[in-house]
Design an enzyme around this catalytic site. Sequence first.
Site, PDB file in Angstrom:
ATOM      1  N   ASP A  97     -16.990 -13.220  18.584  1.00 43.73           N
ATOM      2  CA  ASP A  97     -17.743 -11.550  18.200  1.00 43.73           C
ATOM      3  C   ASP A  97     -18.145 -11.283  17.335  1.00 43.73           C
ATOM      4  O   ASP A  97     -18.028 -12.738  16.465  1.00 43.73           O
ATOM      5  CB  ASP A  97     -15.639 -10.227  18.663  1.00 43.73           C
ATOM      6  CG  ASP A  97     -15.397 -10.562  17.622  1.00 43.73           C
ATOM      7  OD1 ASP A  97     -15.429 -11.502  16.207  1.00 43.73           O
ATOM      8  OD2 ASP A  97     -14.452  -9.898  17.449  1.00 43.73           O
ATOM      9  N   SER A  98     -18.565 -10.547  16.715  1.00 44.16           N
ATOM     10  CA  SER A  98     -19.503 -10.149  16.032  1.00 44.16           C
ATOM     11  C   SER A  98     -18.741 -10.577  14.671  1.00 44.16           C
ATOM     12  O   SER A  98     -18.964 -10.571  13.469  1.00 44.16           O
ATOM     13  CB  SER A  98     -20.584  -9.324  15.646  1.00 44.16           C
ATOM     14  OG  SER A  98     -19.908  -8.460  15.427  1.00 44.16           O
ATOM     15  N   GLY A  99     -17.957 -10.408  14.463  1.00 47.05           N
ATOM     16  CA  GLY A  99     -16.841  -9.617  12.818  1.00 47.05           C
ATOM     17  C   GLY A  99     -17.165  -8.498  13.303  1.00 47.05           C
ATOM     18  O   GLY A  99     -15.882  -7.869  11.688  1.00 47.05           O
ATOM     19  N   GLY A 100     -17.958  -7.089  13.331  1.00 48.38           N
ATOM     20  CA  GLY A 100     -17.809  -6.167  13.445  1.00 48.38           C
ATOM     21  C   GLY A 100     -17.049  -5.295  13.371  1.00 48.38           C
ATOM     22  O   GLY A 100     -16.891  -4.604  12.171  1.00 48.38           O
ATOM     23  N   PHE A 101     -16.302  -5.017  15.000  1.00 54.87           N
ATOM     24  CA  PHE A 101     -15.193  -3.954  15.403  1.00 54.87           C
ATOM     25  C   PHE A 101     -14.299  -4.331  13.871  1.00 54.87           C
ATOM     26  O   PHE A 101     -13.551  -3.102  13.309  1.00 54.87           O
ATOM     27  CB  PHE A 101     -14.956  -4.543  16.249  1.00 54.87           C
ATOM     28  CG  PHE A 101     -14.394  -3.969  17.111  1.00 54.87           C
ATOM     29  CD1 PHE A 101     -13.874  -2.354  17.104  1.00 54.87           C
ATOM     30  CD2 PHE A 101     -11.978  -4.352  16.916  1.00 54.87           C
ATOM     31  CE1 PHE A 101     -12.742  -1.600  17.762  1.00 54.87           C
ATOM     32  CE2 PHE A 101     -11.541  -3.264  17.116  1.00 54.87           C
ATOM     33  CZ  PHE A 101     -11.810  -2.101  18.144  1.00 54.87           C
ATOM     34  N   ASP A 151     -22.693  -5.421  14.830  1.00 54.12           N
ATOM     35  CA  ASP A 151     -23.100  -4.325  15.491  1.00 54.12           C
ATOM     36  C   ASP A 151     -22.518  -3.247  14.448  1.00 54.12           C
ATOM     37  O   ASP A 151     -21.515  -3.804  13.633  1.00 54.12           O
ATOM     38  CB  ASP A 151     -22.915  -4.021  16.794  1.00 54.12           C
ATOM     39  CG  ASP A 151     -21.603  -4.530  16.873  1.00 54.12           C
ATOM     40  OD1 ASP A 151     -20.597  -5.083  16.104  1.00 54.12           O
ATOM     41  OD2 ASP A 151     -20.639  -3.582  18.773  1.00 54.12           O
ATOM     42  N   GLN A 210     -23.881  -0.048  21.679  1.00 61.34           N
ATOM     43  CA  GLN A 210     -23.792   1.987  21.963  1.00 61.34           C
ATOM     44  C   GLN A 210     -23.847   2.577  22.469  1.00 61.34           C
ATOM     45  O   GLN A 210     -24.370   2.815  22.469  1.00 61.34           O
ATOM     46  CB  GLN A 210     -23.733   1.010  19.816  1.00 61.34           C
ATOM     47  CG  GLN A 210     -22.803  -0.346  19.566  1.00 61.34           C
ATOM     48  CD  GLN A 210     -21.314   0.137  18.976  1.00 61.34           C
ATOM     49  OE1 GLN A 210     -20.872   1.123  19.659  1.00 61.34           O
ATOM     50  NE2 GLN A 210     -20.913  -1.144  19.074  1.00 61.34           N
ATOM     51  N   GLY A 237     -17.710  -0.261  21.786  1.00 58.99           N
ATOM     52  CA  GLY A 237     -17.564   1.219  21.268  1.00 58.99           C
ATOM     53  C   GLY A 237     -16.238   1.689  21.692  1.00 58.99           C
ATOM     54  O   GLY A 237     -16.745   2.927  22.177  1.00 58.99           O
ATOM     55  N   ASP A 287     -12.403  -8.786  27.922  1.00 56.40           N
ATOM     56  CA  ASP A 287     -11.556  -9.532  26.759  1.00 56.40           C
ATOM     57  C   ASP A 287     -10.457  -8.150  26.875  1.00 56.40           C
ATOM     58  O   ASP A 287     -10.732  -7.143  26.093  1.00 56.40           O
ATOM     59  CB  ASP A 287     -12.249  -9.848  25.823  1.00 56.40           C
ATOM     60  CG  ASP A 287     -12.313  -8.773  24.582  1.00 56.40           C
ATOM     61  OD1 ASP A 287     -13.621  -7.988  24.649  1.00 56.40           O
ATOM     62  OD2 ASP A 287     -11.758  -8.473  24.129  1.00 56.40           O
ATOM     63  N   CYS A 325       4.896 -12.752  42.433  1.00 53.10           N
ATOM     64  CA  CYS A 325       3.284 -13.460  41.315  1.00 53.10           C
ATOM     65  C   CYS A 325       4.503 -14.651  41.402  1.00 53.10           C
ATOM     66  O   CYS A 325       5.559 -15.437  41.745  1.00 53.10           O
ATOM     67  CB  CYS A 325       4.099 -12.997  39.341  1.00 53.10           C
ATOM     68  SG  CYS A 325       3.074 -14.231  38.643  1.00 53.10           S
ATOM     69  N   CYS A 327       3.347 -16.796  39.062  1.00 55.22           N
ATOM     70  CA  CYS A 327       3.369 -17.710  37.767  1.00 55.22           C
ATOM     71  C   CYS A 327       4.590 -18.663  37.492  1.00 55.22           C
ATOM     72  O   CYS A 327       5.776 -18.208  38.026  1.00 55.22           O
ATOM     73  CB  CYS A 327       3.413 -17.237  36.474  1.00 55.22           C
ATOM     74  SG  CYS A 327       4.528 -16.416  35.574  1.00 55.22           S
ATOM     75  N   CYS A 330       7.550 -16.624  36.436  1.00 53.78           N
ATOM     76  CA  CYS A 330       8.443 -15.738  37.395  1.00 53.78           C
ATOM     77  C   CYS A 330       9.147 -17.426  38.650  1.00 53.78           C
ATOM     78  O   CYS A 330      10.522 -16.459  39.361  1.00 53.78           O
ATOM     79  CB  CYS A 330       7.548 -15.298  38.568  1.00 53.78           C
ATOM     80  SG  CYS A 330       6.450 -13.709  37.656  1.00 53.78           S
ATOM     81  N   HIS A 356       3.245 -14.668  31.745  1.00 50.78           N
ATOM     82  CA  HIS A 356       2.928 -14.255  32.878  1.00 50.78           C
ATOM     83  C   HIS A 356       2.333 -13.222  33.047  1.00 50.78           C
ATOM     84  O   HIS A 356       1.482 -12.810  34.136  1.00 50.78           O
ATOM     85  CB  HIS A 356       4.880 -13.064  33.421  1.00 50.78           C
ATOM     86  CG  HIS A 356       4.036 -12.275  33.989  1.00 50.78           C
ATOM     87  ND1 HIS A 356       4.596 -12.414  35.718  1.00 50.78           N
ATOM     88  CD2 HIS A 356       4.659 -10.827  34.082  1.00 50.78           C
ATOM     89  CE1 HIS A 356       4.114 -11.642  36.312  1.00 50.78           C
ATOM     90  NE2 HIS A 356       4.080 -10.432  35.395  1.00 50.78           N
TER      91      HIS A 356
HETATM   92 ZN   LIG Z   1       4.524 -14.582  37.213  1.00 55.09          ZN
END
Ligand SMILES: [Zn+2]
Length: 381
Positions: A97-101, A151, A210, A237, A287, A325, A327, A330, A356
């Site tokens: 990311d840009s660091g802005g947030f 931004d 934005q 945003g 994300d 699940c 995974c 699980c 998980h």
């Molecule tokens: Zn799982």
Amino acid sequence: MAFSFEVHTTAEGGGRRGRLTLPHGVVETPVFMPVGTAASVKAVPQSLLEEVGAGGKGAQIILANTYHLYLRPGHELVRRMGGVHRFMSWERPMLTDSGGFQVFSLSKLRKVTADGVEFRSHLDGSKHFFSPEHSMDVQIALGANIAMVFDECVETPASWERTRESMGLTHAWARRSKDHFELHKHRVPWSQAAGDEFEGKTQSLFGIVQGGMYADLRKESAERLVEMNLPGYAIGGLAVGEPREVTREMISRTLEFLPKDKPRYVMGVGYPDEIEEYAKMGVDMMDCVLPTRAGRHGLLFTSEGRLNIKKLEYAEDQGPIDAKCGCMVCRRYTRAYLRHLFSSGEPLAGTLNSVHNLAFYLDTMDRVRDELANATTHANL
Ligand SMILES: [Zn+2]
């Protein structure tokens, strides 16, 4: 090629099944990107990240935070270590990311001028200055495959006038980000010797729309950014405390003004049902820290809804977190054991719960990709 994006099918509703090709690998979209804040997806080793999910394919791309790596260990140190991929031993695609947030949400005593933002570190109070040019220099030194323009993130709620003013600054900064990036992107820390796998490849820079919670401003912001002809566009945003209907409305009202042949990325969302919904609306990338943050707090996502592993009712429960699940957690561990680990403060609890939850997110996107691939093709939508 440093960057390409193909849309294979578009379903009714706008969801797209596509493929993003980056210098460090191919990303099947729509994709969920786990967040590796300080070059680490918290509590999850890279070897597990490479395998997480029922299919064992692992995370295709992860995100790292520019603000955190700039403050510690410092972007120049990461450059000297060969860039963030090599530094953290992750050879798949990455985005910064840009660091802005973070500058706007974490740091203290910000002072915003047309030139940039002066702020104090949340770690030690030291004074720093981020401009669009500096954000680009930091992101080029880190060397993720995708960098983001710098931004301004307006506070929530903000008036229409205040939001429009902030948006104007964001657009000016996007232009400056692009100009600086184009001049310096060849300085990316990967080897680019003749015959090297990265020869001729560079990072790609995405824009960020934005406009707060105002549909007319979202439209204007999208149009201004699209004029800059960037390889991809994010919607920023959002998920900052507004009702979910508003988030959905803003995404929908922005998507219609973004080019169909470029990836569209919604930053910082969301719950599993939200990422599924947005992917089916035509969002290609998302994300969120939620799967790992919730995992460390004992909150697990399952096909039956959310489960709080702290509860006494799981103390002698021999079942897995989620019977549906597949995974690695699980398949192996009981709710009773996971509750014990969490209640005892064992560090393994954070790892297993995060693994998980990440698997649940990645499997959700796997399923959505299958559905979109099999949907009636509306390629000309
Ligand atoms: Zn799982």
